[in-house]
Scaffold this active site. Structure first.
Site, PDB file in Angstrom:
ATOM      1  N   ASP A 180      13.339 -37.752  79.770  1.00 22.33           N
ATOM      2  CA  ASP A 180      12.721 -36.420  79.855  1.00 22.33           C
ATOM      3  C   ASP A 180      11.367 -36.475  80.555  1.00 22.33           C
ATOM      4  O   ASP A 180      11.054 -35.624  81.391  1.00 22.33           O
ATOM      5  CB  ASP A 180      12.546 -35.812  78.454  1.00 22.33           C
ATOM      6  CG  ASP A 180      13.863 -35.303  77.888  1.00 22.33           C
ATOM      7  OD1 ASP A 180      14.777 -35.008  78.688  1.00 22.33           O
ATOM      8  OD2 ASP A 180      13.983 -35.198  76.660  1.00 22.33           O
TER       9      ASP A 180
ATOM     10  N   LYS B 176      18.820 -37.420  68.904  1.00 21.75           N
ATOM     11  CA  LYS B 176      17.925 -38.282  69.691  1.00 21.75           C
ATOM     12  C   LYS B 176      17.182 -39.319  68.828  1.00 21.75           C
ATOM     13  O   LYS B 176      16.917 -40.424  69.287  1.00 21.75           O
ATOM     14  CB  LYS B 176      16.906 -37.435  70.469  1.00 21.75           C
ATOM     15  CG  LYS B 176      17.534 -36.624  71.604  1.00 21.75           C
ATOM     16  CD  LYS B 176      16.462 -35.912  72.401  1.00 21.75           C
ATOM     17  CE  LYS B 176      17.071 -34.961  73.414  1.00 21.75           C
ATOM     18  NZ  LYS B 176      16.057 -34.352  74.283  1.00 21.75           N
TER      19      LYS B 176
END
Ligand code: ATR
Length: 286
Positions: free
Chosen positions: A110, A74
């Site tokens: 998220d 990420k």
């Protein structure tokens, strides 16, 4: 048809990680592709850490329309994209990429998924919420804490085994985010409207989260990001005390929505049928 020919022929997205075998993302996206009657595919793409930078640099040539990015890539994705959406910039990590005029754009869904799940499962949860307690200070906590700041919750208390990581979160997100010691938890829980577990404690194969919910008010919401098992010891304790438990599967499903819409051009919906499909894949019952 070879895998590459198929990717070049049919709009295909992927999830990039290492290791990546256990990702549930293909189940989610293939469910929506089928449900919406879209000709497309979603596959797993293992990428070793030493290849990640070059993979993103050459993404446009891969044939993929976009990707989800998971552990441990990420941050590499964050550095590699040409443009970052505000959520990615705030969180410092990218979990969703797509191409715009050949350039790679990155977002972090998220936080959006976390909020959308609470909005769906516990509508109005943030109305008059004055205090939140976040357990953990890793990558997931970064997304959750930022999400909470966007709902203007005046006090967000972060409790973590490693205090320096909690301090880094507080520094990143400003004065409403406060570092707290484990010893302060009973007093904080008595005031909390929301408790969120972002640690891996309670996950299958991990020790349970040892926390006493007795001080919490009956109206408080308890959200565990762990979804294997679906009913963690923390959620079972919350349920037993009459608090509002929210499981972690919903965030996983909701965080997938924006990527699907970017790649395939239709906005999917999180439904009980999708939950059931993913739970079946996890070998669990709703
Ligand atoms: P993620 O991206 O899922 O947040 P992470 O960055 O590795 O993963 O963070 C894991 C979180 O769970 C951290 O807050 C970690 O605490 P530390 O910062 O002290 O490592 C927490 N965690 C994991 N195992 C733990 C344990 N046995 N006891 C307490 N906290 C634990």
């Amino acid at each position: 048809m070879s895998r590459r020919q198929r990717i070049m022929t049919i709009p295909t997205a992927c999830v990039i990680g290492w290791p990546i075998k256990h990702s549930r993302s293909p189940v989610i996206h293939r469910f929506w592709l089928r449900e919406l009657g879209i000709m497309g595919d979603y596959v797993v793409q293992p990428v070793e850490p030493e290849r990640a930078t070059s993979f993103f640099a050459r993404f446009a040539e891969s044939g993929y329309v976009g990707a989800n990015v998971t552990v441990p890539h990420k941050e590499v994705a964050y550095a590699a994209v040409t443009r970052r959406e505000p959520a990615a910039r705030a969180i410092g990590a990218v979990n969703t990429v797509w191409l715009e005029d050949g350039a790679l754009v990155g977002s972090n869904t998220d936080a959006i998924g976390f909020l959308a799940n609470l909005d769906q499962e516990a509508s109005g949860w943030d109305r008059d919420a004055k205090s939140a307690v976040v357990l953990g200070a890793g990558g997931a906590a970064r997304a959750i804490v930022w999400a909470l700041t966007t709902r203007n919750i005046p006090a967000i208390h972060v409790v973590n085994r490693t205090a320096s990581r909690a301090a880094a979160l507080a520094e990143r997100f400003g004065p409403t985010v406060k570092v707290a010691e484990t010893e302060a938890l009973p007093a904080l829980l008595a005031e909390a409207d929301v408790l969120i577990n972002t640690t891996s404690l309670g996950m299958e194969g991990q020790p349970p989260l040892a926390i006493d919910l007795a001080p919490m008010r009956k109206t408080a919401l308890v959200n565990d990001l762990v979804y294997v098992p679906l009913e963690t010891p923390l959620l079972a304790a919350a349920r037993a005390r009459g608090l509002r438990p929210v499981d972690g599967l919903g965030m996983l499903l909701h965080q997938a929505v924006p990527g699907f819409e970017k790649w395939f051009g239709a906005r999917p919906v999180v439904t009980p049928a999708l939950r059931a499909a993913v739970l079946a894949d996890l070998g669990q019952k709703a």
